[in-house]
Design a protein around this motif. Structure first.
Motif, PDB file in Angstrom:
ATOM      1  N   LEU A  21      20.648 -22.270  -4.998  1.00 47.97           N
ATOM      2  CA  LEU A  21      20.188 -21.230  -4.015  1.00 47.97           C
ATOM      3  C   LEU A  21      20.780 -19.785  -4.835  1.00 47.97           C
ATOM      4  O   LEU A  21      21.729 -19.596  -5.340  1.00 47.97           O
ATOM      5  CB  LEU A  21      21.206 -21.424  -2.611  1.00 47.97           C
ATOM      6  CG  LEU A  21      20.713 -20.692  -1.779  1.00 47.97           C
ATOM      7  CD1 LEU A  21      19.226 -20.919  -1.332  1.00 47.97           C
ATOM      8  CD2 LEU A  21      21.668 -21.153  -0.498  1.00 47.97           C
ATOM      9  N   GLY A  26      23.287 -14.213   2.387  1.00 38.16           N
ATOM     10  CA  GLY A  26      23.138 -13.828   3.744  1.00 38.16           C
ATOM     11  C   GLY A  26      23.538 -12.245   3.667  1.00 38.16           C
ATOM     12  O   GLY A  26      24.130 -11.694   2.734  1.00 38.16           O
ATOM     13  N   THR A  60      15.444 -18.994  -2.793  1.00 38.27           N
ATOM     14  CA  THR A  60      16.315 -18.110  -1.917  1.00 38.27           C
ATOM     15  C   THR A  60      16.639 -18.746  -0.486  1.00 38.27           C
ATOM     16  O   THR A  60      16.040 -20.097  -0.208  1.00 38.27           O
ATOM     17  CB  THR A  60      15.086 -17.040  -1.488  1.00 38.27           C
ATOM     18  OG1 THR A  60      14.064 -17.457  -0.922  1.00 38.27           O
ATOM     19  CG2 THR A  60      14.793 -16.355  -2.832  1.00 38.27           C
ATOM     20  N   LEU A  61      17.409 -18.255   0.327  1.00 39.55           N
ATOM     21  CA  LEU A  61      17.808 -18.716   1.557  1.00 39.55           C
ATOM     22  C   LEU A  61      16.464 -18.893   2.358  1.00 39.55           C
ATOM     23  O   LEU A  61      16.233 -19.997   3.153  1.00 39.55           O
ATOM     24  CB  LEU A  61      18.630 -17.949   2.315  1.00 39.55           C
ATOM     25  CG  LEU A  61      19.419 -18.246   3.503  1.00 39.55           C
ATOM     26  CD1 LEU A  61      19.938 -19.859   3.572  1.00 39.55           C
ATOM     27  CD2 LEU A  61      20.315 -17.410   4.019  1.00 39.55           C
ATOM     28  N   ARG A  62      15.725 -17.995   2.300  1.00 40.77           N
ATOM     29  CA  ARG A  62      14.622 -18.038   3.204  1.00 40.77           C
ATOM     30  C   ARG A  62      13.475 -19.133   2.625  1.00 40.77           C
ATOM     31  O   ARG A  62      12.980 -19.849   3.448  1.00 40.77           O
ATOM     32  CB  ARG A  62      13.711 -16.438   3.134  1.00 40.77           C
ATOM     33  CG  ARG A  62      12.350 -16.754   4.058  1.00 40.77           C
ATOM     34  CD  ARG A  62      11.822 -15.278   3.991  1.00 40.77           C
ATOM     35  NE  ARG A  62      11.905 -14.319   3.096  1.00 40.77           N
ATOM     36  CZ  ARG A  62      11.257 -13.059   2.888  1.00 40.77           C
ATOM     37  NH1 ARG A  62      10.728 -12.905   3.964  1.00 40.77           N
ATOM     38  NH2 ARG A  62      11.404 -12.553   1.720  1.00 40.77           N
ATOM     39  N   LEU A  64      14.668 -21.968   1.587  1.00 38.20           N
ATOM     40  CA  LEU A  64      15.210 -23.225   1.739  1.00 38.20           C
ATOM     41  C   LEU A  64      14.788 -23.487   3.280  1.00 38.20           C
ATOM     42  O   LEU A  64      14.769 -24.286   3.815  1.00 38.20           O
ATOM     43  CB  LEU A  64      16.813 -23.074   1.617  1.00 38.20           C
ATOM     44  CG  LEU A  64      17.617 -24.124   2.093  1.00 38.20           C
ATOM     45  CD1 LEU A  64      17.474 -25.293   1.152  1.00 38.20           C
ATOM     46  CD2 LEU A  64      19.425 -23.747   2.228  1.00 38.20           C
ATOM     47  N   LYS A  65      14.802 -22.433   4.098  1.00 39.75           N
ATOM     48  CA  LYS A  65      14.752 -22.413   5.601  1.00 39.75           C
ATOM     49  C   LYS A  65      13.439 -22.728   5.994  1.00 39.75           C
ATOM     50  O   LYS A  65      13.063 -23.433   6.944  1.00 39.75           O
ATOM     51  CB  LYS A  65      15.108 -21.215   6.149  1.00 39.75           C
ATOM     52  CG  LYS A  65      16.638 -20.810   6.480  1.00 39.75           C
ATOM     53  CD  LYS A  65      16.907 -19.776   7.276  1.00 39.75           C
ATOM     54  CE  LYS A  65      18.356 -19.146   7.315  1.00 39.75           C
ATOM     55  NZ  LYS A  65      18.652 -18.141   7.855  1.00 39.75           N
ATOM     56  N   ARG A  66      12.461 -22.244   5.206  1.00 42.61           N
ATOM     57  CA  ARG A  66      11.043 -22.574   5.163  1.00 42.61           C
ATOM     58  C   ARG A  66      10.626 -23.999   4.998  1.00 42.61           C
ATOM     59  O   ARG A  66       9.571 -24.685   5.193  1.00 42.61           O
ATOM     60  CB  ARG A  66      10.041 -21.635   4.493  1.00 42.61           C
ATOM     61  CG  ARG A  66       9.806 -20.651   4.877  1.00 42.61           C
ATOM     62  CD  ARG A  66       8.766 -19.901   4.023  1.00 42.61           C
ATOM     63  NE  ARG A  66       8.802 -19.959   2.583  1.00 42.61           N
ATOM     64  CZ  ARG A  66       8.658 -18.998   2.063  1.00 42.61           C
ATOM     65  NH1 ARG A  66       8.817 -17.813   2.249  1.00 42.61           N
ATOM     66  NH2 ARG A  66       8.975 -19.114   0.607  1.00 42.61           N
ATOM     67  N   GLY A  67      11.640 -24.704   4.038  1.00 47.92           N
ATOM     68  CA  GLY A  67      11.296 -26.191   3.771  1.00 47.92           C
ATOM     69  C   GLY A  67      10.779 -26.327   2.370  1.00 47.92           C
ATOM     70  O   GLY A  67      10.493 -27.433   1.743  1.00 47.92           O
ATOM     71  N   ASP A  68      10.634 -25.306   1.639  1.00 45.37           N
ATOM     72  CA  ASP A  68      10.200 -25.124   0.339  1.00 45.37           C
ATOM     73  C   ASP A  68      11.093 -26.038  -0.516  1.00 45.37           C
ATOM     74  O   ASP A  68      10.483 -26.877  -1.579  1.00 45.37           O
ATOM     75  CB  ASP A  68      10.071 -23.690  -0.414  1.00 45.37           C
ATOM     76  CG  ASP A  68       8.959 -22.796   0.425  1.00 45.37           C
ATOM     77  OD1 ASP A  68       8.250 -23.421   1.263  1.00 45.37           O
ATOM     78  OD2 ASP A  68       8.812 -21.669   0.035  1.00 45.37           O
TER      79      ASP A  68
END
Length: 86
Positions: A21, A26, A60-62, A64-68
């Protein structure tokens, strides 16, 4: 690396796969990944891992959140496409 004792954020040693990551996790956090020395050390780690046969996904965190990250993990580690195991 025997001298460095590097660690990944998450690893599957039997599959020679790992996830990192990257960057700020954040708005409240500082990260060694964003300094010149930290970025260079990360590059050394990723290059050494590659030479040793590891697959390393960087997210990136984004992402990760998107499911990539889950999509990459599934494909890179041979678990099939992500939509097949959800």
């Amino acid at each position: 690396d025997a001298k460095r004792r590097w660690r990944f954020d998450r690893a599957w040693p039997s599959k020679m796969g790992a996830v990192e990551l990257e960057g700020l996790v954040g708005p409240w956090a500082k990260s060694r990944h964003t300094t010149n020395a930290g970025y260079e050390a990360d590059c050394e780690k990723y290059n050494a891992a590659s030479l040793a046969g590891w697959k390393v996904g960087r997210f990136t965190l984004r992402m990760l959140k998107r499911g990539d990250a889950l999509t990459w993990i599934a494909e890179a580690l041979g678990w099939g496409r992500r939509n097949q195991w959800q």
